[in-house]
Scaffold this active site. Structure first.
Site, mmCIF file in Angstrom:
data_model
loop_
_atom_site.group_PDB
_atom_site.id
_atom_site.type_symbol
_atom_site.label_atom_id
_atom_site.label_comp_id
_atom_site.label_asym_id
_atom_site.label_seq_id
_atom_site.Cartn_x
_atom_site.Cartn_y
_atom_site.Cartn_z
ATOM 1 N N THR A 111 0.863 -1.179 0.000
ATOM 2 C CA THR A 111 0.000 0.000 0.000
ATOM 3 C C THR A 111 0.894 1.222 0.000
ATOM 4 O O THR A 111 2.001 1.185 0.517
ATOM 5 C CB THR A 111 -0.874 -0.036 1.270
ATOM 6 N N ARG A 113 -14.721 -6.663 -0.701
ATOM 7 C CA ARG A 113 -14.078 -6.313 0.561
ATOM 8 C C ARG A 113 -13.477 -4.898 0.449
ATOM 9 O O ARG A 113 -12.820 -4.563 -0.522
ATOM 10 C CB ARG A 113 -12.979 -7.321 0.875
ATOM 11 N N VAL A 114 -13.725 -4.081 1.447
ATOM 12 C CA VAL A 114 -13.153 -2.735 1.474
ATOM 13 C C VAL A 114 -12.240 -2.638 2.683
ATOM 14 O O VAL A 114 -12.610 -3.067 3.774
ATOM 15 C CB VAL A 114 -14.270 -1.665 1.562
ATOM 16 N N GLY A 115 -11.065 -2.091 2.486
ATOM 17 C CA GLY A 115 -10.099 -2.004 3.583
ATOM 18 C C GLY A 115 -9.971 -0.600 4.150
ATOM 19 O O GLY A 115 -10.685 0.330 3.760
ATOM 20 N N ASP A 116 -9.030 -0.466 5.066
ATOM 21 C CA ASP A 116 -8.836 0.799 5.783
ATOM 22 C C ASP A 116 -8.448 1.960 4.883
ATOM 23 O O ASP A 116 -8.689 3.115 5.216
ATOM 24 C CB ASP A 116 -7.759 0.609 6.855
ATOM 25 N N THR A 142 -0.924 1.769 7.115
ATOM 26 C CA THR A 142 -0.839 0.600 6.237
ATOM 27 C C THR A 142 -0.657 -0.648 7.088
ATOM 28 O O THR A 142 -0.112 -0.576 8.187
ATOM 29 C CB THR A 142 0.317 0.751 5.227
ATOM 30 N N GLY A 143 -1.111 -1.758 6.565
ATOM 31 C CA GLY A 143 -1.046 -3.009 7.309
ATOM 32 C C GLY A 143 -2.343 -3.763 7.070
ATOM 33 O O GLY A 143 -3.082 -3.445 6.142
ATOM 34 N N GLY A 160 -5.920 -4.357 6.992
ATOM 35 C CA GLY A 160 -6.940 -3.314 7.067
ATOM 36 C C GLY A 160 -7.984 -3.497 8.154
ATOM 37 O O GLY A 160 -8.425 -2.520 8.766
HETATM 38 N N1 ASP Z 1 -4.232 -1.691 4.541
HETATM 39 C C1 ASP Z 1 -4.376 -2.354 3.274
HETATM 40 C C2 ASP Z 1 -5.677 -3.118 3.244
HETATM 41 O O1 ASP Z 1 -5.943 -3.873 4.166
HETATM 42 C C3 ASP Z 1 -3.272 -3.273 2.950
HETATM 43 C C4 ASP Z 1 -1.886 -2.706 3.164
HETATM 44 O O2 ASP Z 1 -1.688 -1.690 3.822
HETATM 45 O O3 ASP Z 1 -0.939 -3.295 2.659
HETATM 46 O O4 ASP Z 1 -6.388 -3.016 2.290
#
Ligand code: ASP
Length: 324
Positions: free
Chosen positions: A171, A199-202, A221-222, A224
Site C-alpha cells: 500500500t 471487501r473494502v479495507g482501511d 498501512t497493514g 486493514g
Molecule cells: N491496509 C491495506 C488493506 O488492508 C493493505 C496494506 O496496507 O498493505 O487493504
C-alpha cells in the site's frame, strides 16, 4: 518550511532498490510542488500518483487481485480542514488517489464505491488501465494453485497463514504540510491478494487508513481490518494533538503492540514534525524536510538500511518509532 513523507507499505516483505527508487521519485515529485509554494494536497497527490504508477507497490498498477482475479482498489484523501474523499472497489482507474480527490472536490459525499466510483472516474476523464502486472498475476496464480490444492495461502485469513512470507504488502501513502501550514494526507491500495470480492479495507475509510485535521495528518498501512476496528488514523491524530508527533506515535505504537495490531504509519504535525512507526516486520518510507531527503528501508528480521542521520532503531525493525 514544508515537509513530506511517503510510505510504500508495512508488512512482510523486503524493501529493495525499487522501493527506494519509487519512494524517492514520489517524494521528489511532492517536494517540487511544495518547494514552489504549492499546496500539501497537490504534493501528496503527485507523490501517490508516482507510487501508484510504480509496479513494485501494491497500489494502482501492480495492485493485488481479489479471489476472482479482479482488481478492486481503495483510496482516500483528507485535508486539515476535514475536507475528504474516498473510493472503494474501483476497478479500472489508473490512479485511484485522483478518484478519491474527485469525491472530495466534485461531490457532496465522502465515500463512493464500485460502479459508482468507476463511473465518477470515467466521467471526469481519469485514465483507465489494466492494473494487473505480470508479477502480480504470477503471485495470484501461485496462491490460487495452493488454495485449489487445499493448502493454506494467506496470512490475513487465519486458516491460510502458512505462506505469509509470500505476501508482499505495498500500500502507498503520503502526508505533507505546505508552506502555509496546510496539511494533507492520502492512502492508496489494491488491498490484500485473494481478498473477497467487495471487501473494502482501511485505505478507503477516513479515520482508519487516512486522517487529517489542523493538528496533523497520517497515512496507515497493514492489515486493514484491525486498523478499521481501532480507528487508528483518527486515534493517531488525536494523540499527535495531545502529545506531539513523536510522542503521539510512540503512544500509538505502544497501544498497537498491546492490541497486537500489525501496521505502520507516517505522520506529519502542523509544526512540520514528521514521525513514523511500525509494528510489522518491514516498512519503507522516504521523507523530505528542510530540503533534506531521508530514506528508511526496513528489510525485516532486524535489519534496516538508513540513509538518514536519525540513528534510532538500527538494530531492530519491529515496533519502532522514528522522527525525522
Ligand atoms: N491496509 C491495506 C488493506 O488492508 C493493505 C496494506 O496496507 O498493505 O487493504
Amino acid at each position: 518550511m514544508p515537509a513530506i513523507i511517503a510510505h510504500g507499505g508495512a508488512g512482510r516483505y523486503s524493501p529493495g532498490e525499487e522501493h527506494e527508487r519509487g519512494l524517492k521519485d514520489a517524494v521528489a515529485a511532492g517536494w517540487e510542488v511544495l518547494d514552489s509554494g504549492g499546496s500539501a494536497l497537490d504534493a501528496i497527490e503527485a507523490a501517490i500518483v508516482v507510487l501508484e504508477d510504480f509496479p513494485v507497490f501494491q497500489a494502482g498498477f501492480g495492485s493485488a487481485m481479489n479471489i476472482k482475479g479482479e482488481i478492486q482498489t481503495d483510496a482516500s484523501i483528507m485535508l486539515g480542514d476535514l475536507s475528504c474523499g474516498a473510493v472503494a472497489a474501483l476497478t479500472a482507474a489508473a490512479n485511484p488517489i485522483k478518484a478519491a480527490r474527485l469525491v472530495m472536490e466534485k461531490t457532496d459525499h465522502v465515500l463512493i464505491v464500485g460502479d459508482g466510483a468507476d463511473h465518477l472516474a470515467q466521467s471526469y476523464g481519469l485514465e483507465s488501465r489494466d492494473l494487473r502486472s505480470d508479477a502480480r498475476k504470477e503471485m495470484y496464480d501461485r496462491m490460487l494453485a495452493k488454495l485449489r490444492a487445499g493448502e493454506e495461502v494467506a496470512w490475513y485469513l487465519p486458516r491460510l497463514r502458512e505462506v505469509a512470507a509470500d505476501m508482499s504488502m505495498g500500500t502507498v501513502g503520503a502526508v505533507a504540510v505546505d508552506s502555509e501550514g496546510r496539511i494533507a494526507s492520502g492512502t492508496s491500495t489494491g488491498g490484500p491478494m485473494l481478498k473477497l470480492p467487495g471487501r473494502v479495507g482501511d485505505a478507503a475509510v477516513i479515520g482508519a487508513g487516512t486522517y487529517a485535521n489542523e493538528n496533523g495528518g497520517v497515512s496507515a498501512t497493514g492489515v486493514g481490518e484491525p486498523i478499521i476496528k481501532h480507528a487508528l488514523a483518527k486515534k493517531a491524530v488525536d494523540l499527535i494533538a495531545d502529545q506531539g508527533a513523536r510522542e503521539g506515535i510512540e503512544t500509538l505504537m505502544e497501544y498497537a503492540r498491546i492490541k497486537k495490531v500489525r501496521f505502520g504509519i507516517v505522520a506529519v504535525e502542523e509544526n512540520e514534525a514528521i514521525a513514523l512507526g511500525y509494528t510489522t516486520e518491514a516498512m519503507s518510507w522516504v521523507s523530505m524536510k528542510d530540503g533534506e531527503l531521508k530514506t528508511f528501508l526496513s528489510t525485516g528480521i532486524g535489519v534496516r538500511k538508513d540513509d538518514g542521520d536519525d540513528g534510532t532503531a538500527k538494530d531492530d525493525s519491529s515496533g519502532k518509532v522514528l522522527e525525522t
